[in-house]
Enzyme design. Structure first.
Site, PDB file in Angstrom:
ATOM      1  N   HIS A 145      17.470  -2.412 -14.767  1.00  0.00           N
ATOM      2  CA  HIS A 145      18.743  -1.827 -14.322  1.00  0.00           C
ATOM      3  C   HIS A 145      19.433  -2.881 -13.443  1.00  0.00           C
ATOM      4  O   HIS A 145      18.762  -3.699 -12.813  1.00  0.00           O
ATOM      5  CB  HIS A 145      18.396  -0.573 -13.509  1.00  0.00           C
ATOM      6  CG  HIS A 145      19.562   0.283 -13.117  1.00  0.00           C
ATOM      7  ND1 HIS A 145      20.363  -0.009 -12.046  1.00  0.00           N
ATOM      8  CD2 HIS A 145      20.033   1.433 -13.635  1.00  0.00           C
ATOM      9  CE1 HIS A 145      21.290   0.937 -11.923  1.00  0.00           C
ATOM     10  NE2 HIS A 145      21.121   1.821 -12.884  1.00  0.00           N
ATOM     11  N   ASP A 174      10.078  -0.389  -9.911  1.00  0.00           N
ATOM     12  CA  ASP A 174      11.249   0.485  -9.837  1.00  0.00           C
ATOM     13  C   ASP A 174      10.865   1.791 -10.532  1.00  0.00           C
ATOM     14  O   ASP A 174      10.775   1.849 -11.751  1.00  0.00           O
ATOM     15  CB  ASP A 174      12.426  -0.214 -10.529  1.00  0.00           C
ATOM     16  CG  ASP A 174      13.615   0.716 -10.780  1.00  0.00           C
ATOM     17  OD1 ASP A 174      13.526   1.915 -10.466  1.00  0.00           O
ATOM     18  OD2 ASP A 174      14.628   0.233 -11.308  1.00  0.00           O
ATOM     19  N   GLN A 189      13.132   6.337 -12.557  1.00  0.00           N
ATOM     20  CA  GLN A 189      13.075   7.294 -13.665  1.00  0.00           C
ATOM     21  C   GLN A 189      11.705   7.942 -13.812  1.00  0.00           C
ATOM     22  O   GLN A 189      11.498   8.764 -14.697  1.00  0.00           O
ATOM     23  CB  GLN A 189      13.456   6.603 -14.988  1.00  0.00           C
ATOM     24  CG  GLN A 189      14.872   6.067 -15.028  1.00  0.00           C
ATOM     25  CD  GLN A 189      15.925   7.158 -14.935  1.00  0.00           C
ATOM     26  OE1 GLN A 189      15.641   8.347 -15.130  1.00  0.00           O
ATOM     27  NE2 GLN A 189      17.148   6.773 -14.643  1.00  0.00           N
ATOM     28  N   LYS A 231      17.008  11.800  -8.220  1.00  0.00           N
ATOM     29  CA  LYS A 231      16.519  11.832  -9.603  1.00  0.00           C
ATOM     30  C   LYS A 231      15.247  12.674  -9.725  1.00  0.00           C
ATOM     31  O   LYS A 231      14.601  12.684 -10.771  1.00  0.00           O
ATOM     32  CB  LYS A 231      16.279  10.411 -10.116  1.00  0.00           C
ATOM     33  CG  LYS A 231      17.575   9.609 -10.303  1.00  0.00           C
ATOM     34  CD  LYS A 231      17.336   8.379 -11.140  1.00  0.00           C
ATOM     35  CE  LYS A 231      18.379   7.292 -10.964  1.00  0.00           C
ATOM     36  NZ  LYS A 231      19.667   7.565 -11.594  1.00  0.00           N
ATOM     37  N   CYS A 262      24.336   0.645 -16.816  1.00  0.00           N
ATOM     38  CA  CYS A 262      23.912  -0.383 -15.856  1.00  0.00           C
ATOM     39  C   CYS A 262      22.852  -1.302 -16.463  1.00  0.00           C
ATOM     40  O   CYS A 262      21.891  -1.701 -15.791  1.00  0.00           O
ATOM     41  CB  CYS A 262      23.408   0.232 -14.539  1.00  0.00           C
ATOM     42  SG  CYS A 262      24.708   1.019 -13.601  1.00  0.00           S
TER      43      CYS A 262
END
Lengths: 420, 149
Positions: A135, A213, A216, A239, A377
């Site tokens: 991202h 990261d 998600q 999220k 993104c």
């Protein structure tokens, strides 16, 4: 949690989903004359009533500034904020709550590491290793760092439109010059679940610092930083059914101790003089200014909510929705699905021949279906895959197969409409 | 299912989307204007062939949604043969219509097919992308035009 459906007593899957959906006030509305089908969960998830109520309760009963307060409300606010830190540590199985830094979200977490750890430890000629599916938020902070230090950025390649990492050259990529590896766990555009545990372990063997990261991942799967053995891990509250403006950066204690502050201000100091200051202990050293207390309270409640549903169950539900969507979307001619054919997370990006993603999303919106269209993104990745933009459906456990059926019917009509 | 969406996707739009006019490169163009919409990654190139103050020929290339493609296609058919001032005036009137829905007294002909765009704030940028690029280039700017600027 008394407002939440008692799920263990419910046998039928459909009944269970119906009850869960009642926890989310926003889902009960019409959009353009149709019941809302919210399929944009990779952008942000909706919030259960318990989270909304917890934030409201905090502002109505406990709101005050945290730390150093003597009065009762300040004690309550401090306790609520610090309890959220302890809860976050247990949620990702961190060794200590000292390893939990509250941030505004994943982006700030990555910027914190790039800025604080990066500027202290990187020099010209060092390599920052990323993947081609990052991202923008796990790319641009490193570009800023590379510019400031003279370090280079290298990328683990992506195989193509099936969206897997090409790990065949990983041993060579993990060269002696690499100081940090920062990697997305679940791709927000492709739905790929990357083998971060395997990759982080290889990097660790070579003394390379690792950041995951998990933006998600966190609302969809169990997450264990000691299992992954990463040095840093960043995620966002919004999220995972929590509020916006709060996130977590996990950092291994030893690394955090050695890092300089990220921002200066109140809370992050232990002593201030006119010309110098001493820093507070971790994690407070990294939290300058009045923090997002209400956000932390909401995040705490969101973590409880997800655990009450069961993160293994959520993971399974998301994957089932994704598999169902992939199978149904295959019925459409001239529709191409990006990402891995099997084993994907609840994210499905697709292209329809001769229909631009923005037109798809504008028209599905007419049917009350919220999708996202664009580059997500992921501009460099899109260029690499030869794609301008995709339409993306992304799921959460409160979505239903009926919503996916509605999506498929709408897409069929859209194809008809543009081929008339 | 989509009977009620004539305010955005009119037949003119669908036609120009499917068969864009002047969708080609002008090899000996005097100007090539570039436009970029960071929202979706779409890029457009507008080619201008001048004859003194007059736009002798123009064309476009690039990718985009139905709205941006149809708007660029319509632009090429309407601006061809116009003077620089006339082209700028037409853009001003078109932009006014795309952002507010107001159609000038003299009307805008086929461009009125895009009059409904103002109701879709996220799509206004698509409609003005090629126009914006052309106008900036006619104003002497050589920068690539971004709709986010």
């Amino acid at each position: 949690m008394e407002d939440t459906a008692v799920l263990s007593e419910i046998e039928s899957g459909q009944e269970r989903i119906d009850l869960i959906r009642k926890d989310f006030p926003i889902l009960d509305q019409s959009v353009r004359g149709h019941t809302l089908a919210y399929l944009d969960n990779a952008a942000t998830t909706q919030k259960p009533r318990v989270v909304i109520e917890a934030i409201k309760r905090y502002y109505e009963k406990d709101n005050s500034n945290v730390h150093r307060g003597i009065h009762e409300l300040s004690n309550r606010a401090t306790a609520a904020y610090e309890n959220a830190r302890v809860r976050a540590a247990s949620f990702i199985n961190a060794g200590s709550s000292k390893e939990i830094i509250f941030t505004r979200g994943t982006t700030e977490g990555i910027n914190l590491v790039a800025s604080s750890w990066g500027r202290k430890n990187l020099k010209s000629g060092d390599v920052i290793l990323l993947s081609e599916m990052e991202h923008h938020s796990n790319m641009v902070p490193w570009q800023l760092l590379a510019e400031a230090t003279g370090a280079d950025i290298c990328y683990i390649p992506v195989t193509g439109r099936e969206g897997l990492l090409d790990l065949s050259g990983l041993d060579d990529l993990l060269s002696e010059r690499v100081r940090i590896l920062s990697l997305i766990h679940i791709s927000n555009s492709l739905g790929t679940i990357n083998p971060v545990t395997e990759i982080c372990r290889k990097a660790k063997e070579k003394g390379i610092v690792t950041l995951v990261d998990a933006a998600q991942t966190v609302g969809h799967q169990p997450l264990d930083v000691q299992e992954i053995q990463c040095d840093f891990l960043a995620f966002s509250g919004h999220k995972m059914c929590g509020p916006t403006g709060i996130g977590v950066l996990y950092g291994r204690e030893q690394l955090l101790e050695a890092m300089p502050p990220y921002q200066g201000g109140g809370e992050m100091i232990s002593n201030v003089e006119y010309h110098q200051s001493r820093w507070n202990e971790i994690p407070h050293k990294f939290e300058a200014g009045t923090p997002n207390m209400a956000g932390a309270v909401g995040l705490y409640t969101a973590m409880d909510y997800l655990d009450k549903l069961g993160r293994d169950w959520i993971d399974e539900a998301d994957r089932e929705l994704a598999d169902y969507a992939v199978n149904r979307l295959k019925e459409l001619p001239e529709l191409e699905i990006l990402g891995p054919p099997t084993g994907r997370a609840g994210i499905v990006s697709f292209l329809i021949k001769n229909v631009h993603a923005h037109d798809i999303v504008t028209l599905t919106d007419r049917c009350g279906i919220a999708l996202r269209g664009g580059h997500h993104c992921n501009q460099p990745l899109m260029r690499k895959l030869g794609v301008e933009s995709t339409a993306r459906a992304s799921f959460s456990f409160y979505n239903t197969t009926q919503e996916i059926d509605r999506l498929v019917e709408a897409l069929k009509e859209i194809q008809k409409f543009f081929n008339q | 299912m989509f009977d009620d969406i004539d305010d955005l996707y009119q037949q003119v739009i669908l036609d120009h989307n499917k068969s864009p006019r002047n969708f080609r490169v002008i090899e000996d163009a005097d100007y090539v204007a570039k436009g970029h919409n960071p929202l979706c990654g779409d890029e457009v190139e507008v080619y201008l062939k001048m004859d003194g103050d007059r736009i002798e020929d123009l064309s476009f290339q690039g990718s985009g949604c139905a709205i941006s493609k149809a708007s660029a296609s319509l632009m090429t058919t309407l601006v061809k043969g116009k003077s620089v001032e006339e082209a700028k005036q037409l853009f001003a009137e078109f932009r006014e219509m795309a952002t507010t829905g107001n159609i000038p007294d003299g009307g805008l002909g086929k461009l009125e097919a895009l009059a409904g765009v103002y109701q879709f704030p996220a799509r206004v940028k698509c409609a003005v992308l090629a126009w914006h690029a052309m106008a900036e280039r006619l104003n002497g700017s050589e920068e690539s035009i971004s709709t986010e600027s």
